[in-house]
Scaffold this motif. Sequence first.
Motif: not given
Length: 390
Positions: A28-40
Amino acid sequence: MDTSPLSLAQSLLRCPSVTPEEGGALAFIEGVLKEAGFEVHRPVFSAPGTPDVENLYARYGSGEPYLLFAGHTDVVPPGDAGRWRHDPFSGEIDGGELHGRGAVDMKGGIACMMAAALDFIRECPDFGGSIGFLITGDEEGPAINGTVKLLEWAKVRGERFDHCILGEPTNPNQLGDMIKIGRRGSLTGRLVVEGKQGHVAYPHLADNPIPGMLRLLDGLLREPLDRGTEHFDGSNLEVTTVDVGNPATNVIPAEARATFNIRFNDLWTPESLEQEIERRLREAAGNTVRYRLAMEPTNAVAFLTPPNAFVGFISDAIEAETGRRPALSTTGGTSDARFIVKDCPVVEFGLVGQTMHQVDERVPVADLDRLAGIYRKVLDAYFAESSTKS
């Protein structure tokens, strides 16, 4: 997507991530942060005799300074779910409080970190520095395949952090009570006094180890290890077990065993503390008490992040949001901050810890909003300060 702290916290609580299970929380965290432009990244670490553990590392930006948020999504078991007011993985709201295992320790804190970071990035996408998340699934477990290895993995990749906020629940009563700027170390010793088994009616044919054990323990406890320092209480040694394993009342035992644990401040290292323990035991034993001492390996050393501008940013943000100036504390047990401090200064601040690990663990929804507000104010001050220096 709703990225309010409440919505994020509910989604995390609905993931049954009991150590060592990922339970969907990191995904879940991965999906939210990726959508915001984070490299995960989602590295998995292993070690013989321990379960594989999933972890998460995410970064937004490539500049300096680099502020890291750290925490864990794994939780302790809920126990008998029938004793809970609501299902421990339902994320129900009742009476203005969010219920669920991990609400306080520490999915609620992670949700607030995410909400603050996402809000800051939306408003200041070109802030010039970097924001990261270092999240483990192994804090409540053996702590072998989690933060330690995740930090090593990041270092191999060339990642360097300037400061870190760890979102453990630090407040004893109200949000804003306390920041943890350090932690005591922990060292465990096991002591055996050797005797000779025999009949209690013929003590001259035996050698009772119990009086010898009492002498040794008195030698360890008679004088304080120290009087404390400016930021630490005095180190304390607690005897946690004393045992001879003797079910008979007419038999002198062959040996006596004791275990002790020391929570020590920054006056000591594990090595210097072990030397002091050995000195005290030699002095108490003299030439009459035969004993063996085994000190267990430890990765929990005392550390301190001295009060500085970074601690000031956090204290100011807390006071602005809550009206309370937090105490700067080093009390409590160990945390993953003991690993992070080797890479950068680390400060711990999160929710109120009164219900952590309990049945009906819960957090006021208002506290989630306030904590997210505090983290947002820290981000504003931290990167504003860096921009004035550049």
